[in-house]
Design a protein around this motif. Structure first.
Motif, PDB file in Angstrom:
ATOM      1  N   THR A 136      29.150  35.167  30.887  1.00  0.00           N
ATOM      2  CA  THR A 136      27.985  35.884  30.381  1.00  0.00           C
ATOM      3  C   THR A 136      26.780  34.977  30.235  1.00  0.00           C
ATOM      4  OG1 THR A 136      27.261  37.464  28.717  1.00  0.00           O
ATOM      5  CG2 THR A 136      28.439  35.542  27.923  1.00  0.00           C
ATOM      6  N   CYS A 137      25.634  35.601  30.083  1.00  0.00           N
ATOM      7  CA  CYS A 137      24.388  34.927  29.757  1.00  0.00           C
ATOM      8  C   CYS A 137      23.922  35.485  28.419  1.00  0.00           C
ATOM      9  CB  CYS A 137      23.336  35.198  30.829  1.00  0.00           C
ATOM     10  SG  CYS A 137      23.700  34.423  32.421  1.00  0.00           S
ATOM     11  N   ASP A 164      19.477  39.188  35.338  1.00  0.00           N
ATOM     12  CA  ASP A 164      19.825  39.114  36.746  1.00  0.00           C
ATOM     13  C   ASP A 164      19.683  37.683  37.275  1.00  0.00           C
ATOM     14  OD1 ASP A 164      20.500  40.346  39.325  1.00  0.00           O
ATOM     15  OD2 ASP A 164      18.418  39.883  39.848  1.00  0.00           O
ATOM     16  N   PHE A 203      26.791  32.735  38.154  1.00  0.00           N
ATOM     17  CA  PHE A 203      28.071  33.413  38.343  1.00  0.00           C
ATOM     18  C   PHE A 203      28.231  34.154  39.669  1.00  0.00           C
ATOM     19  CE2 PHE A 203      27.359  33.204  33.707  1.00  0.00           C
ATOM     20  CZ  PHE A 203      28.436  32.385  33.385  1.00  0.00           C
ATOM     21  N   CYS A 233      22.569  35.430  35.701  1.00  0.00           N
ATOM     22  CA  CYS A 233      23.889  35.753  36.252  1.00  0.00           C
ATOM     23  C   CYS A 233      23.993  35.356  37.726  1.00  0.00           C
ATOM     24  CB  CYS A 233      24.192  37.237  36.078  1.00  0.00           C
ATOM     25  SG  CYS A 233      24.517  37.719  34.366  1.00  0.00           S
ATOM     26  N   CYS A 272      29.379  39.165  34.464  1.00  0.00           N
ATOM     27  CA  CYS A 272      28.232  38.622  33.732  1.00  0.00           C
ATOM     28  C   CYS A 272      27.209  39.715  33.452  1.00  0.00           C
ATOM     29  CB  CYS A 272      27.582  37.506  34.535  1.00  0.00           C
ATOM     30  SG  CYS A 272      26.095  36.819  33.765  1.00  0.00           S
ATOM     31  N   MET A 273      26.896  40.515  34.453  1.00  0.00           N
ATOM     32  CA  MET A 273      25.876  41.561  34.294  1.00  0.00           C
ATOM     33  C   MET A 273      26.275  42.606  33.252  1.00  0.00           C
ATOM     34  SD  MET A 273      23.362  40.729  36.269  1.00  0.00           S
ATOM     35  CE  MET A 273      22.416  42.216  36.464  1.00  0.00           C
ATOM     36  N   LEU A 306      29.961  37.836  39.152  1.00  0.00           N
ATOM     37  CA  LEU A 306      28.621  38.375  38.922  1.00  0.00           C
ATOM     38  C   LEU A 306      28.649  39.709  38.181  1.00  0.00           C
ATOM     39  CD1 LEU A 306      25.575  38.076  39.287  1.00  0.00           C
ATOM     40  CD2 LEU A 306      25.831  39.129  41.536  1.00  0.00           C
TER      41      LEU A 306
END
Length: 126
Positions: free
Chosen positions: A4-5, A30, A37, A33, A45-46, A42
């Motif tokens: 994650t971010c 966006d 990632f 990630c 993460c999103m 991806l």
């Protein structure tokens, strides 16, 4: 825990020089990630952004007169309500019983978190 971010709440070293800013701070989820990632997860993460808490009320860039008013008036009380890694129990807790040294200014940035998800992501204990 999925990759994650974070939307806020990043360590101060991430904004301490131009290279760190370029590598770690993004204008969008966006961008973060995709940078970190794309080859790993991806979509994970999103779908798992961790929303943070502002320690200072943000100001618009077109408002140079803004004073960045602190939203926290009692740092000790605030820190006692934060999440921390229970080193012996291999989990994150927010019961206010963290080690005294974790509340010290030089360690709080690394050991105290506004959300359980942030603590878990930092220490991989959840």
């Amino acid at each position: 825990m999925p990759p994650t971010c974070f939307s806020t709440d990043y360590p101060s070293w991430m904004s301490s020089d131009r290279d760190y800013i370029r590598l770690y701070l993004f204008k969008s989820l966006d961008g973060c990630c995709t940078h970190w990632f794309t080859d790993f997860d991806l979509p994970g993460c999103m779908n798992n952004v961790i929303q943070g808490v502002y320690d200072v009320e943000p100001c618009a860039t077109n408002r140079p007169d803004c004073n960045h008013v602190p939203s926290i008036t009692n740092a000790t009380e605030h820190r006692l309500g934060m999440w921390y890694p229970d080193i012996d129990g291999s989990r994150c807790k927010n019961d206010g019983h963290m080690e005294d040294w974790m509340r010290d200014d030089e360690y709080a940035e690394w050991y105290l978190f506004n959300t359980r998800q942030q603590c878990c992501a930092a220490f991989w204990v959840c």
